[in-house]
Design a protein around this motif. Structure first.
Motif, short mmCIF file in Angstrom:
data_model
loop_
_atom_site.label_atom_id
_atom_site.label_comp_id
_atom_site.label_asym_id
_atom_site.label_seq_id
_atom_site.Cartn_x
_atom_site.Cartn_y
_atom_site.Cartn_z
N PHE A 73 -7.77 3.29 -0.83
CA PHE A 73 -6.50 4.04 -0.83
C PHE A 73 -5.74 3.44 -2.01
CE2 PHE A 73 -7.50 0.08 1.89
CZ PHE A 73 -6.84 -0.80 1.26
N GLU A 74 -4.54 3.97 -2.15
CA GLU A 74 -3.71 3.65 -3.43
C GLU A 74 -2.96 2.54 -3.05
OE1 GLU A 74 -1.69 6.59 -5.58
OE2 GLU A 74 -2.88 8.23 -4.34
N THR A 75 -2.55 1.54 -3.91
CA THR A 75 -1.67 0.49 -3.84
C THR A 75 -0.40 0.35 -4.91
OG1 THR A 75 -2.92 -1.16 -5.18
CG2 THR A 75 -3.40 -0.66 -2.78
N LYS A 101 -6.57 -6.75 -9.71
CA LYS A 101 -6.50 -5.36 -9.89
C LYS A 101 -8.02 -5.13 -9.73
CE LYS A 101 -2.31 -5.55 -12.84
NZ LYS A 101 -1.99 -5.44 -14.31
N ARG A 140 0.80 -1.00 -0.03
CA ARG A 140 -0.13 -0.11 0.03
C ARG A 140 1.03 1.22 0.07
NH1 ARG A 140 -4.77 -0.81 4.29
NH2 ARG A 140 -4.30 1.47 4.52
N LYS A 141 0.35 2.46 -0.63
CA LYS A 141 1.18 3.80 -0.56
C LYS A 141 1.38 4.07 0.77
CE LYS A 141 1.13 4.10 -4.95
NZ LYS A 141 2.43 4.36 -5.96
N LYS A 163 1.80 -1.94 -7.61
CA LYS A 163 1.56 -2.77 -8.64
C LYS A 163 1.27 -4.28 -8.11
CE LYS A 163 3.82 -0.24 -12.33
NZ LYS A 163 4.87 -0.59 -13.59
N LYS A 176 -9.14 -1.70 -7.17
CA LYS A 176 -9.82 -0.78 -7.42
C LYS A 176 -11.17 -0.49 -6.70
CE LYS A 176 -8.61 -0.70 -12.33
NZ LYS A 176 -9.20 -0.94 -13.76
#
Length: 87
Positions: free
Chosen positions: A47-49, A39, A12-13, A51, A43
């Motif tokens: 939160f952002e992850t 994937k 995770r970011k 690759k 979505k």
């Protein structure tokens, strides 16, 4: 229904590492299809992850699916079991 379990870890970011399993019918063996299911799941997260590639997703084992898992697979094509840092 027999399902293949794909053990998946995604950065995770925020620094946490998500751990989840992707369950698919055991006749689906194309890693690209399985990764695309992962994937699609990612979505849905707020939160952002990082690759998701074949490096983060590996076949683990085959097991018998529960009724709830079968229903989800019939609806979506896959099922996710959230293990760590998925919310």
């Amino acid at each position: 229904m027999k399902v293949s379990v794909w053990d998946t870890y995604v950065q995770r970011k925020d620094g946490n590492i998500m751990h989840f399993d992707i369950l698919v019918p055991n006749n689906i063996t194309d890693e690209e299809i399985i990764i695309n299911f992962g994937k699609l799941y990612l979505k849905s997260k707020p939160f952002e992850t990082g690759k998701l590639t074949s490096s983060e997703c590996n076949f683990c084992h085959v097991e018998q699916a529960t009724d709830d898992i079968v229903k989800n697979i019939e609806k979506l094509g896959f099922h996710i079991i959230e293990m760590e840092h998925c919310n």
